[in-house]
Design a protein around this motif. Structure first.
Motif, mmCIF file in Angstrom:
data_model
loop_
_atom_site.group_PDB
_atom_site.id
_atom_site.type_symbol
_atom_site.label_atom_id
_atom_site.label_comp_id
_atom_site.label_asym_id
_atom_site.label_seq_id
_atom_site.Cartn_x
_atom_site.Cartn_y
_atom_site.Cartn_z
ATOM 1 N N ILE A 105 -13.799 18.234 3.068
ATOM 2 C CA ILE A 105 -12.574 18.456 3.829
ATOM 3 C C ILE A 105 -11.402 17.916 3.024
ATOM 4 N N GLY A 106 -10.187 18.345 3.386
ATOM 5 C CA GLY A 106 -8.987 17.859 2.736
ATOM 6 C C GLY A 106 -8.390 16.669 3.466
ATOM 7 N N PHE A 107 -7.276 16.160 2.935
ATOM 8 C CA PHE A 107 -6.628 14.978 3.491
ATOM 9 C C PHE A 107 -6.213 15.202 4.941
ATOM 10 N N ALA A 108 -5.592 16.347 5.226
ATOM 11 C CA ALA A 108 -5.112 16.624 6.586
ATOM 12 C C ALA A 108 -6.269 16.693 7.580
ATOM 13 N N GLU A 109 -7.396 17.269 7.174
ATOM 14 C CA GLU A 109 -8.572 17.354 8.055
ATOM 15 C C GLU A 109 -9.187 15.975 8.271
ATOM 16 N N TRP A 110 -9.156 15.148 7.235
ATOM 17 C CA TRP A 110 -9.637 13.768 7.349
ATOM 18 C C TRP A 110 -8.821 13.031 8.412
ATOM 19 N N GLN A 111 -7.510 13.117 8.314
ATOM 20 C CA GLN A 111 -6.636 12.455 9.269
ATOM 21 C C GLN A 111 -6.815 13.011 10.677
ATOM 22 N N GLU A 112 -6.798 14.316 10.804
ATOM 23 C CA GLU A 112 -6.891 14.948 12.116
ATOM 24 C C GLU A 112 -8.251 14.689 12.762
ATOM 25 N N GLY A 113 -9.318 14.811 11.975
ATOM 26 C CA GLY A 113 -10.664 14.646 12.528
ATOM 27 C C GLY A 113 -10.928 13.244 13.021
ATOM 28 N N THR A 139 -6.784 4.378 -5.649
ATOM 29 C CA THR A 139 -7.968 4.713 -4.870
ATOM 30 C C THR A 139 -7.752 6.005 -4.104
ATOM 31 N N LYS A 140 -8.846 6.706 -3.862
ATOM 32 C CA LYS A 140 -8.766 7.968 -3.119
ATOM 33 C C LYS A 140 -8.522 7.740 -1.631
ATOM 34 N N SER A 141 -8.937 6.589 -1.123
ATOM 35 C CA SER A 141 -8.788 6.332 0.316
ATOM 36 C C SER A 141 -8.605 4.845 0.563
ATOM 37 N N ILE A 161 0.876 -1.176 0.000
ATOM 38 C CA ILE A 161 0.000 0.000 0.000
ATOM 39 C C ILE A 161 0.908 1.219 0.000
ATOM 40 N N LYS A 162 0.755 2.067 -1.011
ATOM 41 C CA LYS A 162 1.638 3.225 -1.151
ATOM 42 C C LYS A 162 0.817 4.503 -1.229
ATOM 43 N N LEU A 163 1.159 5.476 -0.399
ATOM 44 C CA LEU A 163 0.538 6.792 -0.465
ATOM 45 C C LEU A 163 1.270 7.619 -1.515
ATOM 46 N N LEU A 164 0.535 8.074 -2.531
ATOM 47 C CA LEU A 164 1.126 8.799 -3.652
ATOM 48 C C LEU A 164 1.186 10.294 -3.348
ATOM 49 N N GLU A 165 1.913 11.021 -4.186
ATOM 50 C CA GLU A 165 2.111 12.453 -3.943
ATOM 51 C C GLU A 165 0.818 13.255 -4.027
ATOM 52 N N ASP A 166 -0.165 12.754 -4.781
ATOM 53 C CA ASP A 166 -1.429 13.487 -4.927
ATOM 54 C C ASP A 166 -2.460 13.056 -3.883
ATOM 55 N N ASP A 167 -2.018 12.388 -2.803
ATOM 56 C CA ASP A 167 -2.864 11.915 -1.703
ATOM 57 C C ASP A 167 -3.794 10.790 -2.106
ATOM 58 N N HIS A 168 -3.576 10.196 -3.281
ATOM 59 C CA HIS A 168 -4.234 8.949 -3.626
ATOM 60 C C HIS A 168 -3.356 7.795 -3.129
#
Length: 381
Positions: free
Chosen positions: A314-322, A147-149, A124-131
């Motif tokens: 929301i963005g990626f950072a808000e998803w993680q933080e929330g 995938t987006k998530s 599982i690899k997190l890409l630069e575009d947050d996909h």
């Protein structure tokens, strides 16, 4: 690489299948992966608390295909023979994971989720575009998904190449075993027998069958024999009432499963490169909480935050933080209470607890309630 997905859920147990079901209902392209085939037996207490029932109702999951057993009280039996009896905070149910997982998968597919079993995650690899890029091997075929998530619901066995910081898990190594039994006379209760190195739970499930599940330290299991029934028999030799109880029935062939090593959580782990739910987030002592309700509650929380992220509210950072904040708030104190009770349970003074429970009748009820999710947080309206 196949057509892009919105979400890949890794692990098709209770947490993973209900999370996939929620996101698929909301219109997201959802893939649910698991390395095993289904339906299958799983090391689990198969105890469905009032909180679990509430959350299944909240998720509109129907269980009419089976008739679960019912329980209204708990009985704890010490090695010396003393016992504590406490009412449960509401009606509880017993249902095998073989049947429950089958029902959940059926309803997830009806919601539009695709389910792929016998699929091993190779990366599982997190890409630069947050996909994410998810690499999968199924038989001789190798597949790649964009995938987006990604949501980790893989239980205690992480995909290849993934590790957690050692401080997140307790040093003690446990073994979990489970077998169904026929012929045990069951009343409306869950029974918990303390024995050397852990405990054995007995609870009724469907069709007059009892589930017998144990959590035991690895060092006490070594030398007990290789089969699940050998391990249960060895454990029962340190609690005479458990030995007599198991002697009433017979193991049901094909229901024996085990899992090792197991390390209980010191703190929740809601996120690595992606969110975790169920046992991947938190492994709690079975004596001190209901794994099904934790799986469902984390699934509901994660699906809510992931839906907002996929909808681009929301963005990626808000998803993680929330999600991390909500999961930590929900489960950290529950885990602290559970670990305190776990230590008390195995203290040398535990032989005196039945007498204390008689002196303070509300004590046992308080301990049962202290390790449950609160009704206010059990489901969201």
């Amino acid at each position: 690489m196949s057509e892009p997905l919105d979400v890949v859920v890794v692990g098709a147990g209770i947490a993973g299948s209900t999370c996939a079901l929620q996101l698929a209902r909301q219109g997201h392209r959802t893939l649910l992966l698991d390395r095993q085939s289904f339906p299958r037996h799983k090391t689990c207490g198969e105890f469905m608390s009032p909180e679990t029932k509430e959350m299944l109702e909240y998720l509109k999951i129907q269980l009419q295909e089976v008739t679960p057993s019912t329980m209204d009280h708990a009985q704890i039996i010490m090695p010396q023979g003393g016992q504590i009896v406490a009412p449960l905070p509401g009606p509880a149910y017993g249902i095998s994971r073989h049947e429950l997982d089958r029902i959940l998968h059926k309803q997830a597919e009806a919601a539009g989720a695709e389910i792929m079993t016998k699929a091993m995650i190779t990366g599982i690899k997190l890409l630069e575009d947050d996909h994410y890029e998810v690499q999968v091997k199924q038989g001789n075929e190798r597949l790649s998904y964009r995938t987006k998530s990604v949501i980790g619901a893989y239980g205690t066995k992480k995909p290849r190449g993934m590790t957690s910081p050692p401080e997140l898990r307790d040093e003690t190594v446990y073994v979990g075993v489970k077998s169904h039994y026929s012929g045990l006379r069951m009343s409306a209760r869950v029974e918990l027998y303390f024995c050397e190195g852990g405990y054995v739970g007995i609870s009724p499930i469907e069709n007059g069958i009892a589930n017998v599940a144990a959590l035991l330290t690895l060092d006490t299991v070594q030398g007990s024999g290789k089969s699940v029934t050998d391990i249960l028999q060895a454990a029962s030799e340190t609690n005479g009432r458990l030995a007599a109880r198991l002697a009433e029935g017979e193991p049901v062939q094909g229901t024996q499963v085990s899992i090792a090593p197991l390390n209980l959580s010191n703190v929740p782990e809601p996120w690595s490169q992606f969110p975790h739910i169920g046992d991947a987030m938190l492994m709690i002592p079975p004596l001190c909480g209901d794994g099904m309700s934790i799986a469902l509650r984390s699934s509901i929380l994660c699906a809510e935050w992931t839906h907002r992220y996929l909808r681009e509210d929301i963005g990626f950072a808000e998803w993680q933080e929330g999600y991390t904040k909500d999961a930590s708030n929900e489960f950290t104190e529950l885990l602290r209470r559970a670990r305190r009770i776990q230590k008390l349970a195995f203290a040398k003074t535990n032989k005196y607890y039945p007498a204390l429970a008689r002196l303070f009748p509300g004590l046992a009820t308080y301990l049962v309630k202290a390790t449950r999710l609160s009704e206010m947080n059990a489901a969201r309206g």
